[in-house]
Write a protein that holds these residues in place. Structure first.
Motif, mmCIF file in Angstrom:
data_model
loop_
_atom_site.group_PDB
_atom_site.id
_atom_site.type_symbol
_atom_site.label_atom_id
_atom_site.label_comp_id
_atom_site.label_asym_id
_atom_site.label_seq_id
_atom_site.Cartn_x
_atom_site.Cartn_y
_atom_site.Cartn_z
ATOM 1 N N MET A 1 0.893 -1.108 0.012
ATOM 2 C CA MET A 1 0.121 -0.153 0.001
ATOM 3 C C MET A 1 0.852 1.112 0.086
ATOM 4 O O MET A 1 1.791 1.287 0.777
ATOM 5 N N ASP A 2 0.564 1.948 -0.938
ATOM 6 C CA ASP A 2 1.475 3.308 -0.770
ATOM 7 C C ASP A 2 1.190 4.223 0.013
ATOM 8 O O ASP A 2 -0.101 4.519 0.334
ATOM 9 N N ASP A 3 1.654 5.314 -0.021
ATOM 10 C CA ASP A 3 1.365 6.640 0.977
ATOM 11 C C ASP A 3 0.180 7.437 0.684
ATOM 12 O O ASP A 3 -0.686 7.874 1.397
ATOM 13 N N ILE A 4 -0.040 7.440 -0.732
ATOM 14 C CA ILE A 4 -1.444 8.397 -1.221
ATOM 15 C C ILE A 4 -2.535 7.251 -0.839
ATOM 16 O O ILE A 4 -3.516 7.894 -0.174
ATOM 17 N N THR A 5 -2.611 6.048 -0.773
ATOM 18 C CA THR A 5 -3.558 5.116 -0.289
ATOM 19 C C THR A 5 -3.715 5.189 1.026
ATOM 20 O O THR A 5 -4.761 5.610 1.547
ATOM 21 N N ILE A 6 -2.650 5.577 1.971
ATOM 22 C CA ILE A 6 -2.935 5.679 3.319
ATOM 23 C C ILE A 6 -3.631 6.944 3.789
ATOM 24 O O ILE A 6 -4.469 7.068 4.456
ATOM 25 N N ALA A 7 -3.059 8.081 2.777
ATOM 26 C CA ALA A 7 -3.552 9.273 2.939
ATOM 27 C C ALA A 7 -5.105 9.248 2.808
ATOM 28 O O ALA A 7 -5.761 10.063 3.583
ATOM 29 N N ARG A 8 -5.272 8.692 1.644
ATOM 30 C CA ARG A 8 -6.709 8.610 1.243
ATOM 31 C C ARG A 8 -7.460 8.158 2.460
ATOM 32 O O ARG A 8 -8.935 8.326 2.572
ATOM 33 N N ALA A 9 -7.117 7.040 3.081
ATOM 34 C CA ALA A 9 -7.873 6.194 3.820
ATOM 35 C C ALA A 9 -7.965 7.246 5.378
ATOM 36 O O ALA A 9 -8.971 7.238 5.735
ATOM 37 N N ILE A 10 -7.083 7.860 5.813
ATOM 38 C CA ILE A 10 -6.966 8.756 6.852
ATOM 39 C C ILE A 10 -8.135 9.761 6.428
ATOM 40 O O ILE A 10 -8.668 10.410 7.461
ATOM 41 N N HIS A 11 -7.753 10.412 5.321
ATOM 42 C CA HIS A 11 -8.755 11.568 5.048
ATOM 43 C C HIS A 11 -10.221 11.191 5.104
ATOM 44 O O HIS A 11 -11.177 11.921 5.508
ATOM 45 N N VAL A 12 -10.670 9.970 4.491
ATOM 46 C CA VAL A 12 -12.068 9.499 4.266
ATOM 47 C C VAL A 12 -12.464 9.260 5.817
ATOM 48 O O VAL A 12 -13.559 9.798 6.239
ATOM 49 N N LEU A 13 -11.487 8.610 6.582
ATOM 50 C CA LEU A 13 -11.987 8.440 8.182
ATOM 51 C C LEU A 13 -12.009 9.722 8.967
ATOM 52 O O LEU A 13 -13.278 9.965 9.560
ATOM 53 N N ALA A 14 -11.261 10.391 8.575
ATOM 54 C CA ALA A 14 -11.387 11.985 9.533
ATOM 55 C C ALA A 14 -12.387 12.892 9.040
ATOM 56 O O ALA A 14 -13.121 13.482 9.784
ATOM 57 N N VAL A 15 -12.814 12.875 7.545
ATOM 58 C CA VAL A 15 -13.991 13.473 7.202
ATOM 59 C C VAL A 15 -15.335 12.991 7.664
ATOM 60 O O VAL A 15 -16.248 13.681 7.965
ATOM 61 N N LEU A 16 -15.240 11.547 7.645
ATOM 62 C CA LEU A 16 -16.511 10.976 8.117
ATOM 63 C C LEU A 16 -16.843 11.184 9.626
ATOM 64 O O LEU A 16 -17.975 11.422 10.011
ATOM 65 N N LEU A 17 -15.756 11.101 10.573
ATOM 66 C CA LEU A 17 -16.076 11.470 12.029
ATOM 67 C C LEU A 17 -16.291 12.708 12.156
ATOM 68 O O LEU A 17 -17.129 13.245 13.266
ATOM 69 N N TRP A 18 -15.699 14.031 11.442
ATOM 70 C CA TRP A 18 -15.796 15.216 11.419
ATOM 71 C C TRP A 18 -17.241 15.551 11.010
ATOM 72 O O TRP A 18 -17.640 15.920 12.030
ATOM 73 N N ILE A 19 -17.405 15.519 9.814
ATOM 74 C CA ILE A 19 -18.866 15.718 9.446
ATOM 75 C C ILE A 19 -20.163 15.075 9.947
ATOM 76 O O ILE A 19 -20.969 15.589 10.114
ATOM 77 N N GLY A 20 -19.685 13.542 10.189
ATOM 78 C CA GLY A 20 -20.767 13.062 10.948
ATOM 79 C C GLY A 20 -21.072 13.402 12.333
ATOM 80 O O GLY A 20 -22.366 13.522 12.682
#
Length: 154
Positions: A1-20
């Motif tokens: 898994m590359d760093d962009i994929t990890i960053a995307r996963a972190i980004h989606v999780l962060a947005v989910l918990l923030w906006i949720g």
């Protein structure tokens, strides 16, 4: 898994918990407080609950910003900010900037002090509810645009 994929996963999780969390506070907590408390007590009731969420929201907003920046930097997507077809990238940065300013600057340095000294707690709660609804609406439009746009629909 590359760093962009990890960053995307972190980004989606962060947005989910923030906006949720914003959605939960706006659509569940605030109406519940409105129904259960007289107007003069609503702001105090909100502040009893809000402190725990604000600390979490700071973490999620920070992670969303860092991971988003990392993806743009690593994938060299800076040119998207010059293309109107990628309006949703501007919206994401704008939404993030508003929340970052609120959570890290405006609330801790000005807003909490102002509301503690407020002679109009009912009006402050009403204004806060309107602002939350507006920001949630902006967030929903941004999320829809970002998901659709990142998959080539816009």
């Amino acid at each position: 898994m590359d760093d962009i994929t990890i960053a995307r996963a972190i980004h989606v999780l962060a947005v989910l918990l923030w906006i949720g969390g914003v959605a939960f506070v706006t659509l569940v907590v605030m109406p519940s407080i409105r129904a259960a408390h007289p107007p003069t007590d609503r702001l105090a009731a909100f502040h009893k609950l809000e402190g725990r969420f604000a600390a979490q929201a700071r973490i999620w907003v920070l992670l969303a910003g860092v991971s988003g920046f990392w993806m743009v930097y690593r994938a060299q997507m800076w040119d998207r900010f010059a293309d109107p077809h990628f309006w949703w990238m501007h919206a994401m940065v704008g939404l993030w900037a508003i929340f970052a300013a609120m959570l890290f600057v405006i609330e801790p340095l000005f807003l909490h002090r102002r509301m503690e000294d407020s002679s109009q707690p009912a009006a402050d709660f009403d204004r806060m509810e309107v602002v939350h609804r507006g920001l949630l609406g902006f967030a929903v439009i941004t999320l829809l645009g970002a998901v659709a746009g990142s998959h080539g629909l816009l």
